[in-house]
Design a protein around this motif. Structure first.
Motif, PDB file in Angstrom:
ATOM      1  N   ARG A  71       0.799  -1.233   0.000  1.00  0.00           N
ATOM      2  CA  ARG A  71       0.000   0.000   0.000  1.00  0.00           C
ATOM      3  C   ARG A  71       0.832   1.284   0.000  1.00  0.00           C
ATOM      4  O   ARG A  71       0.297   2.358  -0.225  1.00  0.00           O
ATOM      5  N   ASP A  72       2.120   1.175   0.252  1.00  0.00           N
ATOM      6  CA  ASP A  72       2.968   2.360   0.444  1.00  0.00           C
ATOM      7  C   ASP A  72       3.490   2.869  -0.899  1.00  0.00           C
ATOM      8  O   ASP A  72       4.065   2.109  -1.683  1.00  0.00           O
ATOM      9  N   LYS A  73       3.309   4.154  -1.152  1.00  0.00           N
ATOM     10  CA  LYS A  73       3.695   4.724  -2.454  1.00  0.00           C
ATOM     11  C   LYS A  73       5.204   4.772  -2.683  1.00  0.00           C
ATOM     12  O   LYS A  73       5.656   5.101  -3.778  1.00  0.00           O
ATOM     13  N   ARG A  74       5.993   4.469  -1.646  1.00  0.00           N
ATOM     14  CA  ARG A  74       7.456   4.445  -1.834  1.00  0.00           C
ATOM     15  C   ARG A  74       7.906   3.154  -2.527  1.00  0.00           C
ATOM     16  O   ARG A  74       9.074   2.975  -2.809  1.00  0.00           O
ATOM     17  N   PHE A  75       6.960   2.271  -2.768  1.00  0.00           N
ATOM     18  CA  PHE A  75       7.246   1.027  -3.499  1.00  0.00           C
ATOM     19  C   PHE A  75       6.495   1.059  -4.825  1.00  0.00           C
ATOM     20  O   PHE A  75       5.344   1.479  -4.869  1.00  0.00           O
ATOM     21  N   GLY A  76       7.131   0.595  -5.885  1.00  0.00           N
ATOM     22  CA  GLY A  76       6.467   0.572  -7.190  1.00  0.00           C
ATOM     23  C   GLY A  76       6.843  -0.699  -7.927  1.00  0.00           C
ATOM     24  O   GLY A  76       7.282  -1.680  -7.325  1.00  0.00           O
ATOM     25  N   LEU A  94      -0.298  -4.702 -14.694  1.00  0.00           N
ATOM     26  CA  LEU A  94       0.210  -5.342 -13.475  1.00  0.00           C
ATOM     27  C   LEU A  94       1.650  -4.930 -13.188  1.00  0.00           C
ATOM     28  O   LEU A  94       2.086  -4.924 -12.045  1.00  0.00           O
ATOM     29  N   GLN A  95       2.410  -4.610 -14.245  1.00  0.00           N
ATOM     30  CA  GLN A  95       3.822  -4.260 -14.079  1.00  0.00           C
ATOM     31  C   GLN A  95       4.052  -2.751 -14.221  1.00  0.00           C
ATOM     32  O   GLN A  95       5.185  -2.305 -14.229  1.00  0.00           O
ATOM     33  N   GLN A  99       0.783 -16.749  -4.486  1.00  0.00           N
ATOM     34  CA  GLN A  99       1.567 -16.843  -3.253  1.00  0.00           C
ATOM     35  C   GLN A  99       2.453 -15.620  -3.031  1.00  0.00           C
ATOM     36  O   GLN A  99       2.891 -15.372  -1.912  1.00  0.00           O
ATOM     37  N   MET A 100       2.725 -14.881  -4.091  1.00  0.00           N
ATOM     38  CA  MET A 100       3.704 -13.814  -3.947  1.00  0.00           C
ATOM     39  C   MET A 100       3.467 -12.709  -4.949  1.00  0.00           C
ATOM     40  O   MET A 100       2.995 -12.963  -6.056  1.00  0.00           O
ATOM     41  N   THR A 101       3.784 -11.477  -4.571  1.00  0.00           N
ATOM     42  CA  THR A 101       3.836 -10.380  -5.534  1.00  0.00           C
ATOM     43  C   THR A 101       5.060  -9.536  -5.199  1.00  0.00           C
ATOM     44  O   THR A 101       5.541  -9.575  -4.062  1.00  0.00           O
ATOM     45  N   GLY A 102       5.556  -8.817  -6.183  1.00  0.00           N
ATOM     46  CA  GLY A 102       6.804  -8.077  -5.973  1.00  0.00           C
ATOM     47  C   GLY A 102       6.635  -6.578  -6.145  1.00  0.00           C
ATOM     48  O   GLY A 102       5.749  -6.107  -6.855  1.00  0.00           O
ATOM     49  N   ARG A 103       7.521  -5.826  -5.468  1.00  0.00           N
ATOM     50  CA  ARG A 103       7.599  -4.379  -5.636  1.00  0.00           C
ATOM     51  C   ARG A 103       9.088  -3.991  -5.643  1.00  0.00           C
ATOM     52  O   ARG A 103       9.937  -4.778  -5.226  1.00  0.00           O
TER      53      ARG A 103
END
Length: 409
Positions: free
Chosen positions: A58-63, A92-93, A295-299
Motif C-alpha cells: 500500500r505504500d507509495k514508496r514502493f512501485g 500489473l507491471q 503466493q507472492m507479488t513483488g515491488r
C-alpha cells in the motif's frame, strides 16, 4: 541474520524445490520466525510477515519499475525478447501514470454491479460442466470442472467467439513460470516467446474483427480506446488482453481446486459447509487465506526505505511479498492460523494484493468460486477426491495450484 542461521534443512527460501511446492507453509513459518526480511542469493528482499507485506503493498514508496528490475536481472538485451517486452506493457507491471490510464480503461467491465449480473451465466456454466460428467461417475476436478468456468467467463467478457474457444480450453497452463522469482532458463524464455507470439497473432485478428463488428465486450471497448490514440497503443492493447486472459482464469482455477482439496482434507469443515450452505461466502475468504492461488507479488523500492521490519533497503531493490505467508501470520490470525475454519471471523486475506494493484477481478473470482463449490457440494454430495494425500501440484511457485485432481462419486 544471514547465512549463519540457515537451518539444517537447507536454504530458508527455495521456492521451486518440490518440497516447497508441495507445502510452502512450514517454510514460511520458519522465515517469519528466523528471518522475516530475508535476502535471497539473487539479492531480493523477502517479506513474510503480515505487517511488512501489507505495508509494502500500500505504500507509495514502493512501485513496479519492471524494465529496470528485469534488465538488472537478465542484462540489457532482455527487453528484445517478445515475452518480456509484452509484460512491460502489462498494467500489473506498470506504475502511475501509465497504470492509472490502463486500469481506467478496463475497470468498468469489473464493477460490482456488472459482476453480480453475471451470476446466472456462471451458474449455467457450472451446471453444464457437471451435466457433462455426472453419468460417468468420475472427473478431473481441474480440467473438467474448475478450468472451464473461468475460461468461459473471460472469453465472454473479452468477446472471444464461441467457435474459437476450444483451443483456449485445451491450451496448456504453463505460463506461470514467468512470474516466479527464480530466473527463466533460455529454453523457458524461448517457450514464453512462442506462446506470446501465438497469442499476439490471435488477438490482432480478433481486434480487426471487433473494429468491423463491434460487440458489447471488453475488446470492443479497448479497440475504441486505441483509436483514440492517446489512450492506448496497439502493443499495450495486445499485452493487456493477454494479461486479462491469463489473470482471468489461472487464479480462479487454483482458488476452486485448492479450496476443494482443503475441504476434503478437513472432513469436519466439508460436513459443516454441506449442512450450512449459507457459510459459503465466508468459506471462500477462508480458502483464499488458507491456500492462496497467488503466493507472492513483488515491488521495487522507489527510494531508500529506512526500517522495513528492522532492515534498511536501498533504492531500486526488489521486495518480494509472500502473500501466502502473511495470510497465516499468527499476529493477525491468533486462533490456529494453520487450521482451515470456514466460520473464522474477520478473514481479510491479502491474496488479491493491495494498494493500486489490488486485483481487478477479485469480486468475479469470489463469485465464480462460491457458485462452483456450492453447486458441486449440492449436486454431487458423495464426491470423493481419489488422492488427497499426494495430489499433483503444478511446478510453479507464484501461482499455486494443482495440475489435476481426480475425483469420483
Amino acid at each position: 541474520m544471514n547465512e549463519q542461521v540457515q537451518p539444517a534443512g537447507g536454504p530458508l527460501f527455495n521456492p521451486l524445490s518440490p518440497d516447497f511446492i508441495r507445502d510452502p507453509y512450514p517454510h514460511y513459518e520458519r522465515l517469519r520466525t528466523v528471518d522475516p526480511i530475508h535476502v535471497t542469493p539473487f539479492g531480493q528482499y523477502v517479506a513474510s510477515r503480515h505487517a511488512e507485506v501489507s505495508l509494502v503493498l500500500r505504500d507509495k514508496r514502493f512501485g513496479k519499475d519492471f524494465v529496470e528490475r528485469t534488465t538488472r536481472r537478465y542484462g540489457p538485451e532482455i527487453m528484445k525478447e517478445p515475452v518480456f517486452r509484452s509484460m512491460s506493457y502489462w498494467m500489473l507491471q506498470a506504475d502511475p501514470p501509465d497504470h492509472t490510464r490502463l486500469r481506467g480503461l478496463v475497470v468498468k467491465a469489473f464493477t460490482a454491479r456488472r459482476v453480480e449480473d453475471m451470476r446466472p451465466r456462471i451458474q449455467e456454466i457450472v451446471d453444464q460442466a457437471i451435466d457433462a460428467v455426472i453419468e460417468r461417475g468420475h472427473m478431473d476436478l481441474i480440467e473438467d470442472f474448475a478450468f472451464r468456468l473461468p475460461v468461459t467467463i473471460i472469453c465472454d467478457m473479452l468477446g472471444i467467439p464461441e467457435e474459437h474457444r476450444e483451443v483456449f480450453y485445451k491450451s496448456s497452463r504453463d505460463g506461470g513460470r514467468l512470474l516466479d522469482p527464480v530466473p527463466l532458463s533460455p529454453e523457458e524464455i524461448r517457450q514464453g516467446n512462442a506462446a506470446n507470439l501465438m497469442a499476439q497473432m490471435y488477438f490482432q485478428q480478433l481486434f480487426e474483427l471487433r473494429r468491423k463488428n463491434p460487440g458489447d465486450d471488453l475488446i470492443t471497448q479497448l479497440v475504441q480506446a486505441e483509436e483514440d490514440g492517446n489512450k492506448l497503443t496497439n502493443e499495450e492493447l495486445t499485452a493487456n488482453i493477454i494479461l486479462l486472459f491469463g489473470a482471468g482464469h489461472e487464479t480462479t482455477v487454483n482458488l476452486i481446486g485448492n479450496g476443494l482439496l482443503a475441504l476434503h482434507r478437513n472432513p469436519d469443515q466439508l460436513a459443516l459447509l454441506k449442512a450450512k450452505p449459507e457459510l459459503m461466502t465466508n468459506a471462500i475468504e477462508e480458502f483464499l487465506r488458507y491456500d492462496s492461488s497467488v503466493q507472492m507479488t513483488g515491488r521495487v523500492t522507489l527510494e531508500e526505505i529506512e526500517d522495513l521490519g528492522g532492515v534498511t533497503i536501498p533504492k531500486g531493490e526488489t521486495v518480494l511479498c509472500l502473500l501466502g505467508s502473511a495470510n497465516r501470520d499468527g499476529a493477525v490470525y491468533p486462533d490456529r492460523p494453520d487450521r482451515l475454519d470456514v466460520t473464522r471471523a474477520n478473514v481479510k486475506p491479502l491474496s488479491f494484493g493491495g494498494g493500486i494493484h489490488f486485483c481487478l477481478g477479485a469480486q468475479l473470482a469470489r463469485i465464480e468460486a462460491e457458485i462452483a463449490i456450492a453447486t458441486l457440494l449440492r449436486r454431487l454430495p458423495d464426491l470423493r477426491i481419489d488422492d488427497i494425500e499426494t495430489p499433483e501440484w503444478r511446478p510453479t511457485f507464484v501461482l499455486r495450484g494443482l495440475r489435476r485432481l481426480p475425483a469420483s462419486w
